[in-house]
Design a protein around this motif. Structure first.
Motif, PDB file in Angstrom:
ATOM      1  N   ALA A 135       0.852  -1.188   0.000  1.00  0.00           N
ATOM      2  CA  ALA A 135       0.000   0.000   0.000  1.00  0.00           C
ATOM      3  C   ALA A 135       0.891   1.243   0.000  1.00  0.00           C
ATOM      4  CB  ALA A 135      -0.896   0.006   1.227  1.00  0.00           C
ATOM      5  N   ARG A 136       0.471   2.272  -0.726  1.00  0.00           N
ATOM      6  CA  ARG A 136       1.236   3.529  -0.788  1.00  0.00           C
ATOM      7  C   ARG A 136       0.301   4.703  -0.519  1.00  0.00           C
ATOM      8  NH1 ARG A 136       5.978   3.812  -2.991  1.00  0.00           N
ATOM      9  NH2 ARG A 136       6.048   5.485  -1.419  1.00  0.00           N
ATOM     10  N   ASN A 137       0.746   5.575   0.371  1.00  0.00           N
ATOM     11  CA  ASN A 137      -0.049   6.753   0.688  1.00  0.00           C
ATOM     12  C   ASN A 137      -0.206   7.656  -0.530  1.00  0.00           C
ATOM     13  OD1 ASN A 137      -0.234   5.959   3.366  1.00  0.00           O
ATOM     14  ND2 ASN A 137       1.435   7.273   4.051  1.00  0.00           N
ATOM     15  N   PRO A 138      -1.350   8.327  -0.665  1.00  0.00           N
ATOM     16  CA  PRO A 138      -1.486   9.339  -1.719  1.00  0.00           C
ATOM     17  C   PRO A 138      -0.704  10.581  -1.332  1.00  0.00           C
ATOM     18  CG  PRO A 138      -3.432   9.344  -0.328  1.00  0.00           C
ATOM     19  CD  PRO A 138      -2.577   8.201   0.151  1.00  0.00           C
ATOM     20  N   LEU A 139      -0.357  11.375  -2.335  1.00  0.00           N
ATOM     21  CA  LEU A 139       0.341  12.638  -2.082  1.00  0.00           C
ATOM     22  C   LEU A 139      -0.672  13.734  -1.794  1.00  0.00           C
ATOM     23  CD1 LEU A 139       3.034  12.531  -4.924  1.00  0.00           C
ATOM     24  CD2 LEU A 139       3.336  11.935  -2.522  1.00  0.00           C
ATOM     25  N   ALA A 140      -0.299  14.620  -0.875  1.00  0.00           N
ATOM     26  CA  ALA A 140      -1.189  15.732  -0.548  1.00  0.00           C
ATOM     27  C   ALA A 140      -1.180  16.790  -1.639  1.00  0.00           C
ATOM     28  CB  ALA A 140      -0.771  16.354   0.780  1.00  0.00           C
ATOM     29  N   GLY A 141      -0.137  16.804  -2.448  1.00  0.00           N
ATOM     30  CA  GLY A 141      -0.011  17.785  -3.517  1.00  0.00           C
ATOM     31  C   GLY A 141       1.275  17.553  -4.277  1.00  0.00           C
ATOM     32  N   LYS A 142       1.537  18.396  -5.241  1.00  0.00           N
ATOM     33  CA  LYS A 142       2.747  18.298  -6.045  1.00  0.00           C
ATOM     34  C   LYS A 142       3.965  18.387  -5.135  1.00  0.00           C
ATOM     35  CE  LYS A 142       4.784  20.384 -10.215  1.00  0.00           C
ATOM     36  NZ  LYS A 142       4.626  21.465 -11.205  1.00  0.00           N
ATOM     37  N   PRO A 143       4.840  17.375  -5.143  1.00  0.00           N
ATOM     38  CA  PRO A 143       5.930  17.346  -4.162  1.00  0.00           C
ATOM     39  C   PRO A 143       7.038  18.361  -4.395  1.00  0.00           C
ATOM     40  CG  PRO A 143       6.094  15.477  -5.658  1.00  0.00           C
ATOM     41  CD  PRO A 143       4.795  16.156  -5.963  1.00  0.00           C
ATOM     42  N   SER A 144       7.158  18.889  -5.596  1.00  0.00           N
ATOM     43  CA  SER A 144       8.232  19.843  -5.879  1.00  0.00           C
ATOM     44  C   SER A 144       7.838  20.739  -7.037  1.00  0.00           C
ATOM     45  CB  SER A 144       9.539  19.121  -6.212  1.00  0.00           C
ATOM     46  OG  SER A 144      10.524  20.021  -6.681  1.00  0.00           O
ATOM     47  N   MET A 145       8.168  22.024  -6.920  1.00  0.00           N
ATOM     48  CA  MET A 145       7.904  22.955  -8.012  1.00  0.00           C
ATOM     49  C   MET A 145       8.786  22.656  -9.222  1.00  0.00           C
ATOM     50  SD  MET A 145       5.447  24.787  -7.007  1.00  0.00           S
ATOM     51  CE  MET A 145       5.461  25.995  -8.339  1.00  0.00           C
TER      52      MET A 145
END
Length: 251
Positions: free
Chosen positions: A150-160
């Motif tokens: 299982a892998r957590n979803p990302l809260a948002g774009k990890p890097s600009m």
């Protein structure tokens, strides 16, 4: 002569005081950075220990992990098994590299018995085999059981620094679960499991996608950074001590 020396010493006192104030401020900053790295070191060691414990634990049913995710928001790297049917026409492609080759990780919706879907990272395909029509053997039909992590979803774009996802071309540069699901052609109102699953390395028919592509390699250089910051603080303290112990120059 003594009067001139006294004037020079008097003039040097504000400079020494300013040097001491600036030096102590910088010293505090360096000590703070070193302490922060020590804290990060303890956090990283705890995280690595947790990941190691999870990856070596027995696979758990999806329902258990969903309860854990609701309670904690964290199921990352926990082994899981899930059964369902792939919706291959909904493949989403995440730009990736594997063993030196560029290509895509194939995220495919898996429909569960209750009608919901979970996005499964089935593994890597080379760049020129992005089109599923070029690897038909791997488009497994019917009900399958998938084991993986299982892998957590990302809260948002990890890097600009990352490009924006090109949803129209089905090329994702970061794992936007909601955008992947919304563009995968799922039935209207379909429910979605709130995390991903990375399939294990069990071979797929035809050899593609290549499963087991989860990378568990978290750099841990915090001790080195802490030593560097503390070392700079010690060097600064030595310089300040030397400068402050020097007698003031006359004239």
């Amino acid at each position: 002569m003594s009067g001139a020396s006294g004037v020079a010493a008097g003039r040097s006192r504000p400079k020494r005081a300013l040097l001491l104030i600036l030096g102590m401020a910088l010293f505090a900053v360096l000590i703070g950075l070193g302490t922060w790295q020590v804290q990060r070191l303890h956090w990283k060691e705890g995280l690595l220990q947790t990941i190691d414990q999870r990856t070596h634990s027995a696979p758990r049913p999806l329902a258990e992990l969903e309860k854990q995710f609701v309670a904690t928001g964290d199921v990352d790297y926990t082994p899981v098994t899930v059964t369902g049917t792939f919706l291959h026409q909904g493949e989403r492609h995440f730009f990736a590299t594997w063993e030196g080759a560029s290509g895509f990780d194939v995220f495919t919706p898996l429909q569960l018995d209750d009608g919901r879907f979970v996005l499964v990272n089935r593994g890597f395909v080379p760049y020129d085999l992005k089109d599923a029509a070029k690897r038909p053997q791997g488009e497994v039909a019917g009900k399958v059981t998938i084991a993986g992590l299982a892998r957590n979803p990302l809260a948002g774009k990890p890097s600009m620094m990352l490009p924006d996802n090109d949803v129209q071309k089905n090329i994702f540069y970061w794992k936007d679960r909601d955008a992947m699901a919304a563009s995968a052609g799922l039935p209207a109102g379909a429910g979605l499991v709130p995390f991903f699953i990375d399939a294990d390395k069990t071979p797929n028919p035809g050899g593609l996608p290549v499963g087991g592509v989860t990378i568990i390699d978290l750099p841990n250089s915090h001790l080195q950074y802490a030593v560097t910051w503390y070392g700079l603080a010690a060097a600064l303290a030595g310089v300040l001590l030397f400068r402050l112990r020097r007698p003031a120059k006359a004239g």
